[in-house]
Design an enzyme around this catalytic site. Sequence first.
Site, PDB file in Angstrom:
ATOM      1  N   ASN A   1       0.839  -1.194   0.000  1.00  0.00           N
ATOM      2  CA  ASN A   1       0.000   0.000   0.000  1.00  0.00           C
ATOM      3  C   ASN A   1       0.877   1.247   0.000  1.00  0.00           C
ATOM      4  O   ASN A   1       2.069   1.186   0.289  1.00  0.00           O
ATOM      5  CB  ASN A   1      -0.892   0.018   1.252  1.00  0.00           C
ATOM      6  N   LYS A  25      -6.356   2.816  -4.980  1.00  0.00           N
ATOM      7  CA  LYS A  25      -6.152   2.121  -3.699  1.00  0.00           C
ATOM      8  C   LYS A  25      -5.688   3.126  -2.643  1.00  0.00           C
ATOM      9  O   LYS A  25      -6.107   3.078  -1.478  1.00  0.00           O
ATOM     10  CB  LYS A  25      -5.119   1.000  -3.902  1.00  0.00           C
TER      11      LYS A  25
HETATM   12  P1  NAD Z   1       3.756  -7.096   8.197  1.00  0.00           P
HETATM   13  O1  NAD Z   1       4.214  -6.108   9.217  1.00  0.00           O
HETATM   14  O2  NAD Z   1       2.943  -8.278   8.650  1.00  0.00           O
HETATM   15  O3  NAD Z   1       5.031  -7.674   7.418  1.00  0.00           O
HETATM   16  C1  NAD Z   1       6.168  -6.915   7.131  1.00  0.00           C
HETATM   17  C2  NAD Z   1       7.385  -7.818   7.385  1.00  0.00           C
HETATM   18  O4  NAD Z   1       8.557  -7.155   6.931  1.00  0.00           O
HETATM   19  C3  NAD Z   1       7.612  -8.147   8.866  1.00  0.00           C
HETATM   20  O5  NAD Z   1       7.587  -9.555   9.070  1.00  0.00           O
HETATM   21  C4  NAD Z   1       8.996  -7.559   9.160  1.00  0.00           C
HETATM   22  O6  NAD Z   1       9.768  -8.329  10.080  1.00  0.00           O
HETATM   23  C5  NAD Z   1       9.627  -7.567   7.774  1.00  0.00           C
HETATM   24  N1  NAD Z   1      10.757  -6.651   7.612  1.00  0.00           N
HETATM   25  C6  NAD Z   1      10.900  -5.382   8.089  1.00  0.00           C
HETATM   26  N2  NAD Z   1      12.088  -4.869   7.705  1.00  0.00           N
HETATM   27  C7  NAD Z   1      12.701  -5.833   6.970  1.00  0.00           C
HETATM   28  C8  NAD Z   1      13.954  -5.917   6.298  1.00  0.00           C
HETATM   29  N3  NAD Z   1      14.826  -4.905   6.330  1.00  0.00           N
HETATM   30  N4  NAD Z   1      14.253  -7.054   5.625  1.00  0.00           N
HETATM   31  C9  NAD Z   1      13.399  -8.103   5.612  1.00  0.00           C
HETATM   32  N5  NAD Z   1      12.191  -8.086   6.241  1.00  0.00           N
HETATM   33  C10 NAD Z   1      11.865  -6.975   6.908  1.00  0.00           C
HETATM   34  O7  NAD Z   1       2.987  -6.273   7.080  1.00  0.00           O
HETATM   35  P2  NAD Z   1       1.811  -6.757   6.092  1.00  0.00           P
HETATM   36  O8  NAD Z   1       0.512  -6.624   6.768  1.00  0.00           O
HETATM   37  O9  NAD Z   1       2.212  -8.055   5.499  1.00  0.00           O
HETATM   38  O10 NAD Z   1       1.864  -5.595   4.998  1.00  0.00           O
HETATM   39  C11 NAD Z   1       2.883  -5.526   3.999  1.00  0.00           C
HETATM   40  C12 NAD Z   1       2.454  -4.504   2.948  1.00  0.00           C
HETATM   41  O11 NAD Z   1       1.264  -4.983   2.293  1.00  0.00           O
HETATM   42  C13 NAD Z   1       2.081  -3.129   3.505  1.00  0.00           C
HETATM   43  O12 NAD Z   1       2.414  -2.132   2.577  1.00  0.00           O
HETATM   44  C14 NAD Z   1       0.563  -3.205   3.652  1.00  0.00           C
HETATM   45  O13 NAD Z   1      -0.064  -1.948   3.639  1.00  0.00           O
HETATM   46  C15 NAD Z   1       0.223  -4.010   2.405  1.00  0.00           C
HETATM   47  N6  NAD Z   1      -1.059  -4.722   2.465  1.00  0.00           N
HETATM   48  C16 NAD Z   1      -1.390  -5.436   3.581  1.00  0.00           C
HETATM   49  C17 NAD Z   1      -2.589  -6.138   3.607  1.00  0.00           C
HETATM   50  C18 NAD Z   1      -2.974  -7.003   4.792  1.00  0.00           C
HETATM   51  O14 NAD Z   1      -4.105  -7.509   4.823  1.00  0.00           O
HETATM   52  N7  NAD Z   1      -2.080  -7.246   5.753  1.00  0.00           N
HETATM   53  C19 NAD Z   1      -3.450  -6.078   2.504  1.00  0.00           C
HETATM   54  C20 NAD Z   1      -3.075  -5.346   1.369  1.00  0.00           C
HETATM   55  C21 NAD Z   1      -1.860  -4.673   1.363  1.00  0.00           C
END
Ligand code: NAD
Length: 300
Positions: free
Chosen positions: A103, A184
């Site tokens: 996002n 979005k």
């Molecule tokens: P999340 O916080 O669950 O996952 C992010 C992951 O990135 C974490 O596990 C974290 O440890 C890891 N991370 C952080 N820094 C890092 C690095 N330097 N190297 C490797 N890994 C690293 O987040 P999410 O909910 O999966 O969301 C991810 C993206 O997807 C966001 O932009 C969010 O807005 C988007 N999104 C999420 C959803 C949802 O339902 N969760 C839906 C649509 C879009």
Amino acid sequence: MKIAVVGAGAMGSLFGGYLSQKNDVYLVDIWAEHVQAINENGLKIEEQDGQIRIFHPKATTDAKTVGVVELAVVFVKSIQTIEAMEENISLIGPDTMVLSLQNGHGNDADIRKFVDKKNIILGTTAHGCTMKEPGFVYHAGVGQNHIGPVSSDRNAAEIVAAVLNECDLITDVSDDVMKLVWNKLFVNVGINAITALIDRTNACIADSPCANAVSKALVYEAVATANAGGANFDAAAVFANVVEVARKTGLNRSSMLQDVSKKRKTEIDKINGAIVKEAEAHGVDVPANRLIVNLIHAKE
Ligand code: NAD
């Protein structure tokens, strides 16, 4: 295909797990407990009907052990993209395709610092996922992905769409991915920060006249900003869609509400904050977005 997921939290685990059905997948994440759980017990994904599926991608905290991949799927939070690309740059070769379904606004510009434009694919996903515990995610929403090239070359996007479709991640290729990303973004601009501040599910944007009025102010400013940059959105239609999405996802707790509740840093700088930054560049005044960015930072 050799694929790495950079940031295998909720969404990265979902995509990595599904992709591992037909590909050589590496989940790269700094969360050691999660990585260890996946390597020891497999990655568990609970579907909406209660079924628990177990996938076996490889997981690591050290990208250097993976080598160069053909496709990197970036799923860190959008405020972490630059840092994650820097730390995991060993995954990227001259032909590596990089997909972002994150996002927020500006993910393409962040990735472009490291990757040739022709290899960058952007998009949106209607899937939703939450972490239950290390190695275990809940697939909260099933939907479609729309992806497209950042450059005029569709080749990489077509290849990636085929790989996703083969693994039950239904995906089409759009010629105007920036329009999808803006649409979005408008939804996130009009819902996330408000729900996070008043601690309510998405329905409040449709049901509460006060929340609705604030959302309208935020969205109209965002549309004026996009249009000042050359887009041609109709503010009333865009806002009607935001309210419709809020109604349809009425019981959902937005990701920003979840982040605030868990005392994690939010993506505000890439959502309403991105509007403020973009508006400054085009000389548009966006007081409502400026205010809400400050309120969320105060909350953080
Ligand atoms: P999340 O916080 O669950 O996952 C992010 C992951 O990135 C974490 O596990 C974290 O440890 C890891 N991370 C952080 N820094 C890092 C690095 N330097 N190297 C490797 N890994 C690293 O987040 P999410 O909910 O999966 O969301 C991810 C993206 O997807 C966001 O932009 C969010 O807005 C988007 N999104 C999420 C959803 C949802 O339902 N969760 C839906 C649509 C879009």
